[in-house]
Design a protein around this motif. Structure first.
Motif, PDB file in Angstrom:
ATOM      1  N   LEU A 127      -7.779  -4.204  -4.496  1.00 37.68           N
ATOM      2  CA  LEU A 127      -7.072  -4.564  -5.726  1.00 37.68           C
ATOM      3  C   LEU A 127      -7.452  -3.640  -6.874  1.00 37.68           C
ATOM      4  O   LEU A 127      -6.591  -3.251  -7.685  1.00 37.68           O
ATOM      5  CB  LEU A 127      -7.371  -6.018  -6.091  1.00 37.68           C
ATOM      6  N   ALA A 128      -8.732  -3.276  -6.963  1.00 44.72           N
ATOM      7  CA  ALA A 128      -9.153  -2.344  -8.010  1.00 44.72           C
ATOM      8  C   ALA A 128      -8.444  -1.007  -7.862  1.00 44.72           C
ATOM      9  O   ALA A 128      -8.008  -0.403  -8.859  1.00 44.72           O
ATOM     10  CB  ALA A 128     -10.675  -2.160  -7.960  1.00 44.72           C
ATOM     11  N   ALA A 129      -8.318  -0.547  -6.629  1.00 48.21           N
ATOM     12  CA  ALA A 129      -7.605   0.720  -6.394  1.00 48.21           C
ATOM     13  C   ALA A 129      -6.135   0.594  -6.779  1.00 48.21           C
ATOM     14  O   ALA A 129      -5.547   1.528  -7.339  1.00 48.21           O
ATOM     15  CB  ALA A 129      -7.745   1.125  -4.923  1.00 48.21           C
ATOM     16  N   SER A 130      -5.533  -0.561  -6.504  1.00 46.70           N
ATOM     17  CA  SER A 130      -4.135  -0.769  -6.864  1.00 46.70           C
ATOM     18  C   SER A 130      -3.948  -0.803  -8.377  1.00 46.70           C
ATOM     19  O   SER A 130      -2.953  -0.284  -8.905  1.00 46.70           O
ATOM     20  CB  SER A 130      -3.607  -2.063  -6.239  1.00 46.70           C
ATOM     21  N   VAL A 131      -4.899  -1.424  -9.089  1.00 48.79           N
ATOM     22  CA  VAL A 131      -4.830  -1.427 -10.555  1.00 48.79           C
ATOM     23  C   VAL A 131      -4.899   0.006 -11.081  1.00 48.79           C
ATOM     24  O   VAL A 131      -4.113   0.402 -11.963  1.00 48.79           O
ATOM     25  CB  VAL A 131      -5.970  -2.283 -11.142  1.00 48.79           C
ATOM     26  N   ARG A 361       0.699  -1.700   0.604  1.00 52.06           N
ATOM     27  CA  ARG A 361      -0.331  -1.006   1.380  1.00 52.06           C
ATOM     28  C   ARG A 361      -1.149  -1.914   2.296  1.00 52.06           C
ATOM     29  O   ARG A 361      -1.831  -1.425   3.204  1.00 52.06           O
ATOM     30  CB  ARG A 361      -1.304  -0.285   0.422  1.00 52.06           C
ATOM     31  N   HIS A 362      -1.117  -3.225   2.038  1.00 51.40           N
ATOM     32  CA  HIS A 362      -2.013  -4.132   2.763  1.00 51.40           C
ATOM     33  C   HIS A 362      -1.260  -5.348   3.297  1.00 51.40           C
ATOM     34  O   HIS A 362      -0.278  -5.792   2.706  1.00 51.40           O
ATOM     35  CB  HIS A 362      -3.148  -4.590   1.845  1.00 51.40           C
ATOM     36  N   ASP A 363      -1.776  -5.899   4.404  1.00 47.14           N
ATOM     37  CA  ASP A 363      -1.191  -7.067   5.049  1.00 47.14           C
ATOM     38  C   ASP A 363      -1.829  -8.326   4.457  1.00 47.14           C
ATOM     39  O   ASP A 363      -3.010  -8.611   4.708  1.00 47.14           O
ATOM     40  CB  ASP A 363      -1.435  -6.994   6.557  1.00 47.14           C
TER      41      ASP A 363
END
Length: 474
Positions: A127-131, A361-363
Motif C-alpha cells: 500500500l505504501a508503494a501504491s501511495v 497489482r495485487h490479488d
C-alpha cells in the motif's frame, strides 16, 4: 488447482458434514495420512484443512490421538429475547458512550479495546508503494478534489467484488465515503429526521449508537443471539408495533458477538422491512472476514436497491487509516450523494488513487485468505485464554468472523469495575454497557482479538483474569 483451493474445498465439505450432524460431536476424524490417501491430496493440504477447522473451533487436536469433532461448549454467553418487545422507543441516553473516546485515544495500553487488525497482517508495504506511485503519476490529481461520488475505477472494483457474492451492483450507485461510519451517518441523515424511530441490535457496536444519537433518533432494540444472529421474528414484531423509519443492522459478524444471521432470516428481515416501508441500513464492515472463508451474503442480495443501503469500507481488510468506505445507494443514490456533497464535499483523492493502483497489482482475495486464517486462530487462542485464566463461570462467545470476543462475567463481577481495574494494569478492554442503548450487559466486557497472538497478549489476558478473580472474591 492450488493447494489453497484444495484445502478450502475439503474444509468446506467437512464443515457442512459437522453442521448437518453427519460427523458427530466427539467423533474421531480420519488420520492425516488416511485423509490424504482417500482424498488424493498431499499431507500438507490435509494439515491445512484440519487446522482451518480447528481455528473455527469445529475440531480439536488431541495429543497422540488425532483430530476429533469438538463437542458444543457450554461456555457461551446466554441469550435473552422477550424482554425487548415491551420497550418503548427512547433516545440514546447512555452517558458512558462519551467516555469511550478517552480510552480509544490512549497509546499506553495493550489495545484489547480496539477492533482493528494487526498491521503485520495487512499489506502495508504494498500500500505504501501504491501511495507513492499515485503521487508520482499525477501529483496535481492526487492533491485535488475529486467528484463527491468518488473515482469511477474504484467504484467499479467495489461493484465487481459484490458480484462475486451474488449481488449485482451498478457502479453508478456506489458513493465513496471516509470509512463505513461516515457512510452510515450520511445514510441516517438522508432517510431519517430527528425523533424518528430506528431499530438497532442488542448488543451492538457503540459507534452505531453514537451515530444514532447525533441525529436525535429514538431507538428500539432487537436481540442479536449468539450463534444465530438477528432475531428476525422479533424484528418483524417490532416494526409491526411501532412506526420504524430505519433498521440499522449488522447481519454479518455483529460487533461484539461475531455472530452471522442465516440466509433464511436475512430474506425474512428484508421482506418484513419492505412490507412496512422501513429502510435497512446494513453495516457490512466485517462481511469479508468469515473464518470459514465463505463470504456470507449481504442483505442487499435480497433487495433490488429499493429498501437496503449497504455500507462498508476497506478499513478492516486493508488499512484502517486510509479511511475509504462506500454506500450502495440503490434508488437513494442521488439523495445520498447530495448529503455527502453538503457534508464533506468529497472523499480524499490520494487514498482512492492508491487503492486503484493496489488492486491493479495485487490479488485482494489472496491477502484476505491469510487475514481470515490469522483472525480465526487469534479468536480461538484468545477465547481459550479467557476460559483458562478468568474466574470459573466466565462465558465467551464463539465468533464466526470479525475480530471481537464477547465475554460474560460470573456474578458478582461488574464489567465497568473490571474495565477500570484492567486500565490500571495497562490493558484496554471495553465494558459491556457501552453496547446497549439502555446500558444493559453490566456483567459483560468486549475483548478485541485482531492483534496476533503473542506472549504479551497472553500475559495481558492473564493479568485481567487475575484482577477478575480478585473482584469475584471481594
Amino acid at each position: 488447482m492450488t493447494r489453497d483451493l484444495l484445502y478450502e474445498r475439503l474444509a468446506d465439505r467437512m464443515r457442512r458434514q459437522i453442521h448437518r450432524g453427519v460427523l458427530r460431536a466427539g467423533e474421531r476424524l480420519p488420520s492425516l495420512r488416511r485423509l490424504g490417501r482417500d482424498q488424493r491430496i498431499s499431507l500438507a493440504t490435509a494439515v491445512e484443512a484440519y487446522q482451518q477447522l480447528e481455528r473455527e473451533g469445529l475440531v480439536e487436536a488431541r495429543e497422540r490421538s488425532g483430530y476429533y469433532v469438538r463437542s458444543a461448549p457450554a461456555a457461551v454467553p446466554a441469550a435473552t429475547r422477550a424482554r425487548h418487545l415491551s420497550r418503548a422507543p427512547m433516545p440514546v441516553r447512555n452517558p458512558a458512550l462519551l467516555g469511550v473516546l478517552d480510552v480509544q485515544s490512549r497509546r499506553d495500553l495493550v489495545p484489547l479495546h480496539a477492533a482493528t487488525p494487526d498491521l503485520a497482517l495487512l499489506p502495508a508495504g504494498a500500500l505504501a508503494a501504491s501511495v507513492a506511485r499515485a503521487m508520482r503519476r499525477d501529483t496535481a490529481a492526487a492533491l485535488s478534489y475529486t467528484s463527491p461520488q468518488g473515482l469511477p475505477a474504484l467504484r467499479e472494483r467495489i461493484a465487481q467484488r459484490y458480484a462475486q457474492c451474488g449481488v449485482e451492483i451498478d457502479p453508478d450507485e456506489v458513493v465513496i465515503t471516509a470509512g463505513a461510519l461516515e457512510a452510515i451517518s450520511l445514510t441516517l441523515r438522508t432517510v431519517t429526521r430527528p425523533g424518528d424511530v430506528v431499530v438497532l441490535e442488542t448488543p451492538t457496536y457503540h459507534g452505531l449508537l453514537q451515530a444514532v444519537a447525533a441525529q436525535g433518533l429514538r431507538v428500539l432494540e432487537v436481540p442479536n443471539l449468539p450463534g444465530r444472529g438477528i432475531d428476525a421474528a422479533q424484528l418483524r414484531e417490532l416494526i409491526e408495533r411501532h412506526p420504524v423509519r430505519a433498521a440499522l443492522l449488522v447481519p454479518n459478524f455483529n460487533n461484539p458477538l461475531g455472530s452471522v444471521t442465516n440466509e433464511d432470516d436475512k430474506r425474512a428481515i428484508v421482506a418484513a422491512c419492505a412490507a412496512r416501508g422501513t429502510v435497512i441500513i446494513e453495516d457490512d464492515l466485517y462481511g469479508e472476514l468469515a473464518y470459514s472463508g465463505e463470504r456470507p451474503s449481504p442483505l442487499r442480495r435480497y433487495d433490488n436497491g429499493e429498501h437496503v443501503v449497504t455500507c462498508s469500507s476497506y478499513s478492516k481488510m486493508l488499512a484502517p487509516g486510509l479511511r475509504v468506505g462506500w454506500m450502495l445507494g440503490g434508488r437513494r443514490r442521488s439523495e445520498l450523494l447530495r448529503t455527502k456533497s453538503f457534508s464533506t464535499v468529497a472523499t480524499a483523492t490520494l487514498p482512492q488513487l492508491a487503492l486503484i493502483d493496489f488492486f491493479a497489482r495485487h490479488d485482494l482475495e489472496r491477502g484476505l485468505r491469510r487475514l481470515r486464517r490469522a483472525l480465526a486462530s487469534n479468536a480461538q487462542a484468545y477465547r481459550q485464554a479467557v476460559l483458562d485464566h478468568w474466574p470459573e463461570g466466565t462465558r465467551a462467545s464463539e465468533p464466526a468472523g470479525g475480530m471481537t470476543l464477547w465475554v460474560e462475567l460470573p456474578p458478582p463481577i461488574d464489567g465497568q469495575a473490571l474495565f477500570e481495574a484492567a486500565l490500571a494494569k495497562g490493558v484496554g478492554i471495553l465494558p459491556g454497557h457501552l453496547f446497549s442503548n439502555r446500558g444493559d450487559y453490566a456483567r459483560h466486557v468486549r475483548v478485541g482479538c485482531g492483534l496476533s497472538w503473542s506472549t504479551a497478549i497472553e500475559k495481558a489476558l492473564r493479568d485481567v483474569g487475575a484482577v477478575a478473580r480478585r473482584l469475584s472474591d471481594a
